[in-house]
Write a protein that holds these residues in place. Structure first.
Motif, short mmCIF file in Angstrom:
data_model
loop_
_atom_site.label_atom_id
_atom_site.label_comp_id
_atom_site.label_asym_id
_atom_site.label_seq_id
_atom_site.Cartn_x
_atom_site.Cartn_y
_atom_site.Cartn_z
N PRO A 100 0.56 -1.15 -0.04
CA PRO A 100 -0.09 -0.02 -0.13
C PRO A 100 0.99 1.10 -0.19
O PRO A 100 2.03 1.24 0.55
CB PRO A 100 -0.79 -0.04 1.37
CG PRO A 100 0.09 -1.10 2.28
CD PRO A 100 0.84 -1.85 1.30
N VAL A 101 0.42 2.13 -0.62
CA VAL A 101 0.97 3.58 -0.51
C VAL A 101 0.71 4.07 0.79
O VAL A 101 -0.27 4.05 1.10
CB VAL A 101 0.48 4.58 -1.68
CG1 VAL A 101 0.96 5.79 -1.52
CG2 VAL A 101 0.64 3.87 -3.09
N VAL A 102 1.95 4.57 1.26
CA VAL A 102 1.61 5.30 2.55
C VAL A 102 1.94 6.97 2.33
O VAL A 102 3.27 7.19 2.02
CB VAL A 102 2.65 4.92 3.75
CG1 VAL A 102 2.58 5.90 5.05
CG2 VAL A 102 2.46 3.47 3.88
N ALA A 103 1.02 7.75 2.30
CA ALA A 103 1.28 9.30 2.22
C ALA A 103 1.87 9.81 3.00
O ALA A 103 1.42 9.67 4.44
CB ALA A 103 -0.25 9.93 1.63
N ASP A 104 3.13 10.69 3.01
CA ASP A 104 3.84 11.37 3.91
C ASP A 104 3.18 12.72 3.80
O ASP A 104 3.46 13.42 4.78
CB ASP A 104 5.23 11.52 3.43
CG ASP A 104 5.91 10.11 3.81
OD1 ASP A 104 5.28 9.22 4.31
OD2 ASP A 104 6.91 9.83 3.02
N GLU A 105 2.48 13.17 2.84
CA GLU A 105 2.04 14.70 2.93
C GLU A 105 0.66 14.39 2.01
O GLU A 105 0.44 13.54 1.22
CB GLU A 105 2.94 15.65 2.13
CG GLU A 105 4.07 15.90 2.86
CD GLU A 105 5.02 16.96 2.21
OE1 GLU A 105 4.42 17.63 1.18
OE2 GLU A 105 5.95 17.07 2.60
N ASP A 106 -0.38 15.57 2.28
CA ASP A 106 -1.50 15.52 1.39
C ASP A 106 -1.24 15.83 -0.02
O ASP A 106 -0.16 16.58 -0.31
CB ASP A 106 -2.49 16.16 1.99
CG ASP A 106 -3.08 15.96 3.30
OD1 ASP A 106 -2.96 14.60 3.71
OD2 ASP A 106 -3.73 16.62 3.95
N ALA A 107 -1.72 14.97 -0.86
CA ALA A 107 -1.69 15.36 -2.40
C ALA A 107 -1.95 16.77 -2.71
O ALA A 107 -2.96 17.38 -1.83
CB ALA A 107 -2.34 14.45 -3.37
N LYS A 108 -1.16 17.61 -3.29
CA LYS A 108 -1.70 18.86 -3.56
C LYS A 108 -1.34 19.24 -5.10
O LYS A 108 -0.32 18.60 -5.80
CB LYS A 108 -1.11 20.03 -2.75
CG LYS A 108 0.40 19.97 -2.87
CD LYS A 108 1.09 20.87 -1.91
CE LYS A 108 2.57 20.86 -2.16
NZ LYS A 108 3.09 21.78 -1.20
N ILE A 109 -1.98 20.18 -5.53
CA ILE A 109 -1.38 20.93 -6.83
C ILE A 109 -0.95 22.04 -6.61
O ILE A 109 -1.93 23.22 -6.17
CB ILE A 109 -2.96 21.00 -7.94
CG1 ILE A 109 -3.59 19.44 -8.29
CG2 ILE A 109 -2.59 21.61 -9.28
CD1 ILE A 109 -4.88 19.32 -9.05
N ASP A 110 0.08 22.46 -6.93
CA ASP A 110 0.88 23.56 -6.74
C ASP A 110 0.49 24.89 -7.57
O ASP A 110 -0.33 24.84 -8.53
CB ASP A 110 2.39 23.61 -6.45
CG ASP A 110 2.94 23.43 -7.68
OD1 ASP A 110 2.64 23.50 -8.97
OD2 ASP A 110 4.41 23.02 -7.68
N GLU A 111 0.65 25.84 -7.31
CA GLU A 111 0.71 26.99 -7.99
C GLU A 111 0.84 26.98 -9.45
O GLU A 111 0.55 27.75 -10.19
CB GLU A 111 1.11 28.51 -7.46
CG GLU A 111 2.63 28.52 -7.26
CD GLU A 111 3.02 27.77 -5.98
OE1 GLU A 111 4.46 27.42 -6.02
OE2 GLU A 111 2.26 27.32 -5.11
N GLN A 112 1.90 26.35 -9.73
CA GLN A 112 2.14 25.88 -11.33
C GLN A 112 1.29 25.00 -11.86
O GLN A 112 1.67 24.67 -13.10
CB GLN A 112 3.78 25.47 -11.18
CG GLN A 112 4.72 26.74 -11.21
CD GLN A 112 5.09 26.72 -9.63
OE1 GLN A 112 5.20 25.91 -8.98
NE2 GLN A 112 5.54 27.86 -9.38
N GLY A 113 0.49 24.32 -11.20
CA GLY A 113 -0.41 23.27 -11.91
C GLY A 113 0.19 21.86 -11.55
O GLY A 113 -0.29 20.94 -12.16
N VAL A 114 1.24 21.73 -10.95
CA VAL A 114 2.05 20.48 -10.67
C VAL A 114 1.29 19.48 -9.66
O VAL A 114 1.07 20.16 -8.44
CB VAL A 114 3.54 20.84 -10.41
CG1 VAL A 114 4.00 19.20 -10.27
CG2 VAL A 114 4.10 21.41 -11.51
#
Length: 151
Positions: A100-114
């Motif tokens: 299983p994937v263990v997320a270390d941070e919440d997924a986010k879309i940054d200001e550059q759209g990444v």
């Protein structure tokens, strides 16, 4: 620390590809935040493809799966150079498929759209940590940067 204890890959192309993609990204291309399931598919798909590229010493398939700006800057031969130490050390991390994937941070879309995904897999004997960037390219989220640690 033995060579196999820790591999660290910081692809310098992350900043370049993100910058190039930000300029190329328009509102019509923007994609919504993918679901956790789709995030897991993105992570595992790229890591398994990278694992296979390293094992086969052939980066053609990985090249086909990355974003257009990344493909233009990094042909398969250049990707091979970037990941040469993984090839030389015969790094294997295909166990991520069954973990299983263990997320270390919440997924986010940054200001550059990444789309930024950071986490790890509690695989044995080595833990696989990743930081991945994805941008909208060809109508889908495609890889624009990668950092992988195998420790």
């Amino acid at each position: 620390m033995p060579y196999w204890a820790r591999f660290r890959w910081v692809a310098a192309m992350t900043a370049l590809a993100a910058l190039a993609s930000a300029r190329a990204l328009d509102k019509a291309q923007a994609l919504d935040m993918p679901s956790p399931f789709v995030q897991e598919v993105l992570v595992k798909s790229i890591l398994v493809t990278l694992n296979d590229a390293v094992a086969a010493d052939n980066f053609t398939v990985l090249h086909a799966k990355i974003s257009k700006p990344f493909r233009e800057q990094f042909p398969p031969e250049k990707l091979r150079t970037v990941f040469k130490d993984l090839i030389d050390k015969h790094a294997v991390f295909d166990a991520v498929v069954a973990s299983p994937v263990v997320a270390d941070e919440d997924a986010k879309i940054d200001e550059q759209g990444v789309l930024r995904l950071k986490g790890h897999f509690d695989t044995a004997p080595k833990k696989v940590k990743y930081q991945l960037g994805f941008i909208p390219s060809d109508g889908a989220w495609k890889l624009s940067g990668v950092t992988i640690d195998i420790e």
